[in-house]
Design a protein around this motif. Sequence first.
Motif, short mmCIF file in Angstrom:
data_model
loop_
_atom_site.label_atom_id
_atom_site.label_comp_id
_atom_site.label_asym_id
_atom_site.label_seq_id
_atom_site.Cartn_x
_atom_site.Cartn_y
_atom_site.Cartn_z
N LEU A 124 0.83 -1.20 0.00
CA LEU A 124 0.00 0.00 0.00
C LEU A 124 0.87 1.26 0.00
O LEU A 124 0.60 2.22 -0.73
N LYS A 125 1.91 1.25 0.83
CA LYS A 125 2.82 2.40 0.88
C LYS A 125 3.52 2.61 -0.47
O LYS A 125 3.60 3.73 -0.97
N ALA A 126 4.00 1.50 -1.04
CA ALA A 126 4.71 1.61 -2.32
C ALA A 126 3.77 2.10 -3.42
O ALA A 126 4.12 2.99 -4.21
N GLY A 127 2.57 1.51 -3.48
CA GLY A 127 1.60 1.91 -4.51
C GLY A 127 1.18 3.36 -4.37
O GLY A 127 1.08 4.09 -5.36
N THR A 128 0.93 3.79 -3.13
CA THR A 128 0.52 5.18 -2.90
C THR A 128 1.63 6.15 -3.27
O THR A 128 1.39 7.19 -3.91
N PHE A 129 2.86 5.81 -2.89
CA PHE A 129 4.01 6.66 -3.23
C PHE A 129 4.15 6.81 -4.74
O PHE A 129 4.27 7.93 -5.27
N LEU A 130 4.12 5.67 -5.46
CA LEU A 130 4.28 5.72 -6.91
C LEU A 130 3.14 6.49 -7.57
O LEU A 130 3.35 7.26 -8.51
N GLU A 131 1.94 6.29 -7.09
CA GLU A 131 0.78 6.98 -7.66
C GLU A 131 0.93 8.49 -7.53
O GLU A 131 0.70 9.24 -8.49
N ARG A 132 1.32 8.96 -6.34
CA ARG A 132 1.47 10.40 -6.12
C ARG A 132 2.59 10.98 -6.99
O ARG A 132 2.45 12.07 -7.57
N VAL A 133 3.72 10.27 -7.04
CA VAL A 133 4.86 10.76 -7.82
C VAL A 133 4.51 10.83 -9.31
O VAL A 133 4.81 11.81 -9.99
N ILE A 134 3.85 9.79 -9.81
CA ILE A 134 3.49 9.76 -11.23
C ILE A 134 2.48 10.84 -11.56
O ILE A 134 2.56 11.49 -12.62
N GLU A 135 1.51 11.08 -10.69
CA GLU A 135 0.53 12.13 -10.95
C GLU A 135 1.22 13.49 -11.01
O GLU A 135 0.90 14.33 -11.86
N ASP A 136 2.18 13.70 -10.11
CA ASP A 136 2.94 14.95 -10.15
C ASP A 136 3.73 15.07 -11.45
O ASP A 136 3.80 16.15 -12.05
N MET A 137 4.33 13.95 -11.87
CA MET A 137 5.12 13.97 -13.10
C MET A 137 4.25 14.26 -14.32
O MET A 137 4.63 15.02 -15.20
N ARG A 138 3.07 13.68 -14.36
CA ARG A 138 2.16 13.93 -15.49
C ARG A 138 1.70 15.38 -15.52
O ARG A 138 1.64 16.00 -16.59
N GLU A 139 1.40 15.93 -14.36
CA GLU A 139 1.01 17.33 -14.30
C GLU A 139 2.15 18.24 -14.75
O GLU A 139 1.94 19.22 -15.46
N SER A 140 3.37 17.90 -14.33
CA SER A 140 4.53 18.69 -14.73
C SER A 140 4.76 18.61 -16.24
O SER A 140 5.06 19.61 -16.90
N ALA A 141 4.64 17.41 -16.80
CA ALA A 141 4.81 17.24 -18.24
C ALA A 141 3.78 18.06 -19.02
O ALA A 141 4.11 18.69 -20.03
N ASP A 142 2.55 18.06 -18.56
CA ASP A 142 1.50 18.85 -19.21
C ASP A 142 1.79 20.34 -19.09
O ASP A 142 1.57 21.12 -20.03
N ARG A 143 2.29 20.74 -17.91
CA ARG A 143 2.53 22.16 -17.66
C ARG A 143 3.65 22.70 -18.56
O ARG A 143 3.58 23.84 -19.04
N TRP A 144 4.68 21.88 -18.80
CA TRP A 144 5.83 22.34 -19.59
C TRP A 144 5.83 21.86 -21.03
O TRP A 144 6.80 22.07 -21.76
N ARG A 145 4.73 21.28 -21.46
CA ARG A 145 4.68 20.71 -22.81
C ARG A 145 4.90 21.75 -23.89
O ARG A 145 5.49 21.47 -24.95
N ASP A 146 4.48 22.98 -23.65
CA ASP A 146 4.61 24.02 -24.67
C ASP A 146 6.07 24.37 -24.97
O ASP A 146 6.36 24.97 -26.01
N LEU A 147 7.01 23.97 -24.10
CA LEU A 147 8.41 24.20 -24.40
C LEU A 147 8.90 23.39 -25.59
O LEU A 147 9.91 23.71 -26.21
N LEU A 148 8.16 22.32 -25.92
CA LEU A 148 8.55 21.45 -27.03
C LEU A 148 7.93 21.87 -28.35
O LEU A 148 8.24 21.27 -29.39
N THR A 149 7.06 22.87 -28.32
CA THR A 149 6.37 23.27 -29.56
C THR A 149 6.88 24.60 -30.06
O THR A 149 7.63 25.28 -29.40
#
Length: 224
Positions: free
Chosen positions: A199-224
Amino acid sequence: MPGGRLSQQERQRIGAGLADGLSYAEIARRLERPTSTISREVTRNGGPGGYRPHQAHQVAVERARRGTPAHLHADRPSHGTTEDEMVELAVRSGMPRMTARVHVDLLMAEDGRRTAAELVRRLKVSPASVSVAVNFLVRHGYVRRERDPQRRRDVYVVDDEAWYHSIAISARQTLESARAAMAAAETLGPDTPVGQRLLKAGTFLERVIEDMRESADRWRDLLT
Protein backbone atom coordinates in the motif's frame (compact mmCIF):
# COMPACT_ATOMS: atom_id res chain seq x y z
CA MET A 1 8.24 26.53 -42.50
CA PRO A 2 11.75 26.11 -43.89
CA GLY A 3 13.18 22.63 -44.08
CA GLY A 4 16.46 20.97 -44.89
CA ARG A 5 19.85 21.79 -43.46
CA LEU A 6 20.53 24.89 -41.43
CA SER A 7 22.20 27.73 -43.29
CA GLN A 8 25.20 29.66 -42.03
CA GLN A 9 22.97 32.68 -41.42
CA GLU A 10 20.60 30.58 -39.32
CA ARG A 11 23.50 29.30 -37.26
CA GLN A 12 24.63 32.88 -36.67
CA ARG A 13 21.13 33.71 -35.45
CA ILE A 14 21.20 30.68 -33.15
CA GLY A 15 24.49 31.92 -31.68
CA ALA A 16 23.04 35.41 -31.20
CA GLY A 17 19.94 33.97 -29.56
CA LEU A 18 22.00 31.91 -27.12
CA ALA A 19 24.09 34.97 -26.29
CA ASP A 20 20.87 36.86 -25.53
CA GLY A 21 19.71 34.07 -23.21
CA LEU A 22 16.81 32.93 -25.42
CA SER A 23 15.35 29.45 -24.98
CA TYR A 24 15.61 26.84 -27.72
CA ALA A 25 11.87 27.18 -28.27
CA GLU A 26 12.11 30.95 -28.80
CA ILE A 27 15.07 30.63 -31.17
CA ALA A 28 13.16 27.94 -33.08
CA ARG A 29 10.09 30.19 -33.30
CA ARG A 30 12.12 33.06 -34.72
CA LEU A 31 13.76 30.81 -37.29
CA GLU A 32 10.51 28.95 -38.02
CA ARG A 33 12.26 25.69 -37.25
CA PRO A 34 11.33 22.78 -34.94
CA THR A 35 12.66 23.16 -31.41
CA SER A 36 14.30 19.74 -31.75
CA THR A 37 16.38 21.03 -34.68
CA ILE A 38 17.79 23.82 -32.52
CA SER A 39 18.44 21.60 -29.50
CA ARG A 40 20.25 18.99 -31.61
CA GLU A 41 22.31 21.66 -33.37
CA VAL A 42 23.47 23.21 -30.10
CA THR A 43 24.00 19.91 -28.26
CA ARG A 44 26.34 18.46 -30.86
CA ASN A 45 28.28 21.70 -31.33
CA GLY A 46 29.51 22.64 -27.90
CA GLY A 47 26.31 23.20 -25.92
CA PRO A 48 24.79 26.58 -24.94
CA GLY A 49 28.07 27.89 -23.54
CA GLY A 50 30.37 26.63 -26.28
CA TYR A 51 28.35 27.04 -29.48
CA ARG A 52 30.33 28.73 -32.28
CA PRO A 53 28.24 29.36 -35.43
CA HIS A 54 31.13 29.46 -37.92
CA GLN A 55 32.73 26.30 -36.55
CA ALA A 56 29.37 24.52 -36.38
CA HIS A 57 28.68 25.35 -40.03
CA GLN A 58 32.10 24.12 -41.16
CA VAL A 59 31.56 20.84 -39.30
CA ALA A 60 28.09 20.41 -40.85
CA VAL A 61 29.39 21.09 -44.38
CA GLU A 62 32.25 18.62 -43.97
CA ARG A 63 29.93 16.01 -42.47
CA ALA A 64 27.49 16.36 -45.38
CA ARG A 65 30.35 16.14 -47.90
CA ARG A 66 31.86 13.04 -46.37
CA GLY A 67 28.60 11.31 -45.46
CA THR A 68 30.34 9.85 -42.40
CA PRO A 69 28.17 7.78 -40.04
CA ALA A 70 27.27 9.64 -36.87
CA HIS A 71 29.09 7.24 -34.57
CA LEU A 72 32.34 7.60 -36.56
CA HIS A 73 32.59 11.38 -36.84
CA ALA A 74 36.26 12.32 -36.76
CA ASP A 75 35.28 15.99 -36.72
CA ARG A 76 33.16 15.66 -33.61
CA PRO A 77 33.43 18.88 -31.50
CA SER A 78 35.51 18.59 -28.39
CA HIS A 79 32.97 20.35 -26.15
CA GLY A 80 29.60 19.18 -24.86
CA THR A 81 28.05 15.74 -24.72
CA THR A 82 29.29 13.43 -27.48
CA GLU A 83 27.10 10.89 -29.19
CA ASP A 84 29.01 7.99 -27.60
CA GLU A 85 28.44 9.51 -24.17
CA MET A 86 24.73 9.86 -24.92
CA VAL A 87 24.60 6.19 -25.89
CA GLU A 88 26.34 5.19 -22.66
CA LEU A 89 23.92 7.29 -20.59
CA ALA A 90 20.96 5.62 -22.29
CA VAL A 91 22.45 2.16 -21.70
CA ARG A 92 23.03 2.91 -18.01
CA SER A 93 19.38 3.97 -17.74
CA GLY A 94 18.32 0.52 -18.97
CA MET A 95 18.00 0.92 -22.74
CA PRO A 96 19.53 -1.88 -24.86
CA ARG A 97 22.75 -0.72 -26.53
CA MET A 98 21.57 -1.25 -30.10
CA THR A 99 18.37 0.63 -29.32
CA ALA A 100 20.36 3.44 -27.73
CA ARG A 101 22.58 3.73 -30.82
CA VAL A 102 19.54 3.98 -33.10
CA HIS A 103 17.87 6.52 -30.82
CA VAL A 104 20.94 8.76 -30.61
CA ASP A 105 21.49 8.58 -34.37
CA LEU A 106 17.90 9.73 -34.91
CA LEU A 107 18.34 12.51 -32.35
CA MET A 108 21.42 13.74 -34.17
CA ALA A 109 19.81 13.72 -37.62
CA GLU A 110 19.37 17.24 -38.98
CA ASP A 111 15.61 16.79 -39.36
CA GLY A 112 15.21 13.92 -36.86
CA ARG A 113 14.27 11.46 -39.61
CA ARG A 114 15.85 8.26 -40.92
CA THR A 115 14.68 5.28 -42.95
CA ALA A 116 15.53 1.76 -41.83
CA ALA A 117 17.97 1.49 -44.74
CA GLU A 118 19.73 4.68 -43.66
CA LEU A 119 20.07 3.40 -40.10
CA VAL A 120 21.48 0.09 -41.34
CA ARG A 121 24.02 1.89 -43.53
CA ARG A 122 25.05 4.47 -40.94
CA LEU A 123 25.35 2.10 -37.99
CA LYS A 124 26.67 -0.84 -40.03
CA VAL A 125 24.27 -3.34 -38.45
CA SER A 126 21.73 -5.82 -39.75
CA PRO A 127 18.18 -4.83 -40.79
CA ALA A 128 16.88 -7.19 -38.09
CA SER A 129 18.80 -5.31 -35.38
CA VAL A 130 17.38 -1.99 -36.57
CA SER A 131 13.87 -3.45 -36.69
CA VAL A 132 14.06 -4.63 -33.07
CA ALA A 133 15.46 -1.29 -31.95
CA VAL A 134 12.91 0.92 -33.70
CA ASN A 135 10.02 -1.27 -32.54
CA PHE A 136 11.18 -0.71 -28.95
CA LEU A 137 11.50 3.05 -29.52
CA VAL A 138 8.07 3.31 -31.16
CA ARG A 139 6.44 1.23 -28.42
CA HIS A 140 7.88 3.48 -25.70
CA GLY A 141 7.05 6.74 -27.44
CA TYR A 142 10.60 7.85 -28.24
CA VAL A 143 10.02 7.64 -32.00
CA ARG A 144 7.05 7.59 -34.32
CA ARG A 145 6.70 5.68 -37.57
CA GLU A 146 5.56 7.41 -40.78
CA ARG A 147 4.86 5.87 -44.16
CA ASP A 148 6.45 7.26 -47.32
CA PRO A 149 3.73 6.51 -49.90
CA GLN A 150 5.93 7.35 -52.87
CA ARG A 151 8.71 4.91 -52.02
CA ARG A 152 6.58 2.51 -49.96
CA ARG A 153 8.90 2.55 -46.98
CA ASP A 154 8.73 3.48 -43.32
CA VAL A 155 10.43 6.59 -41.99
CA TYR A 156 11.29 6.85 -38.30
CA VAL A 157 10.93 10.29 -36.74
CA VAL A 158 11.96 11.94 -33.49
CA ASP A 159 9.50 14.82 -33.38
CA ASP A 160 9.33 17.79 -31.00
CA GLU A 161 6.93 16.02 -28.64
CA ALA A 162 8.75 12.67 -28.49
CA TRP A 163 9.93 13.31 -24.93
CA TYR A 164 6.41 14.18 -23.82
CA HIS A 165 4.97 11.01 -25.32
CA SER A 166 7.72 8.82 -23.84
CA ILE A 167 7.07 10.29 -20.38
CA ALA A 168 3.31 9.81 -20.78
CA ILE A 169 3.72 6.14 -21.76
CA SER A 170 6.18 5.45 -18.94
CA ALA A 171 3.89 7.20 -16.46
CA ARG A 172 0.89 5.15 -17.55
CA GLN A 173 2.81 1.89 -17.18
CA THR A 174 4.14 2.84 -13.74
CA LEU A 175 0.69 3.97 -12.64
CA GLU A 176 -0.73 0.59 -13.62
CA SER A 177 1.90 -1.09 -11.44
CA ALA A 178 1.15 1.25 -8.55
CA ARG A 179 -2.56 0.52 -8.67
CA ALA A 180 -1.92 -3.22 -8.98
CA ALA A 181 0.15 -3.02 -5.79
CA MET A 182 -2.64 -1.13 -4.02
CA ALA A 183 -5.21 -3.68 -5.16
CA ALA A 184 -2.99 -6.52 -3.93
CA ALA A 185 -2.65 -4.73 -0.59
CA GLU A 186 -6.41 -4.57 -0.28
CA THR A 187 -6.71 -8.28 -1.05
CA LEU A 188 -4.03 -9.27 1.43
CA GLY A 189 -5.31 -6.85 4.03
CA PRO A 190 -3.94 -3.34 4.59
CA ASP A 191 -3.14 -4.23 8.20
CA THR A 192 -0.82 -7.11 7.32
CA PRO A 193 2.93 -6.44 6.96
CA VAL A 194 2.90 -7.28 3.23
CA GLY A 195 -0.31 -5.33 2.67
CA GLN A 196 1.13 -2.26 4.39
CA ARG A 197 4.31 -2.48 2.34
CA LEU A 198 2.43 -2.76 -0.95
CA LEU A 199 0.00 0.00 0.00
CA LYS A 200 2.82 2.40 0.88
CA ALA A 201 4.71 1.61 -2.32
CA GLY A 202 1.60 1.91 -4.51
CA THR A 203 0.52 5.18 -2.90
CA PHE A 204 4.01 6.66 -3.23
CA LEU A 205 4.28 5.72 -6.91
CA GLU A 206 0.78 6.98 -7.66
CA ARG A 207 1.47 10.40 -6.12
CA VAL A 208 4.86 10.76 -7.82
CA ILE A 209 3.49 9.76 -11.23
CA GLU A 210 0.53 12.13 -10.95
CA ASP A 211 2.94 14.95 -10.15
CA MET A 212 5.12 13.97 -13.10
CA ARG A 213 2.16 13.93 -15.49
CA GLU A 214 1.01 17.33 -14.30
CA SER A 215 4.53 18.69 -14.73
CA ALA A 216 4.81 17.24 -18.24
CA ASP A 217 1.50 18.85 -19.21
CA ARG A 218 2.53 22.16 -17.66
CA TRP A 219 5.83 22.34 -19.59
CA ARG A 220 4.68 20.71 -22.81
CA ASP A 221 4.61 24.02 -24.67
CA LEU A 222 8.41 24.20 -24.40
CA LEU A 223 8.55 21.45 -27.03
CA THR A 224 6.37 23.27 -29.56
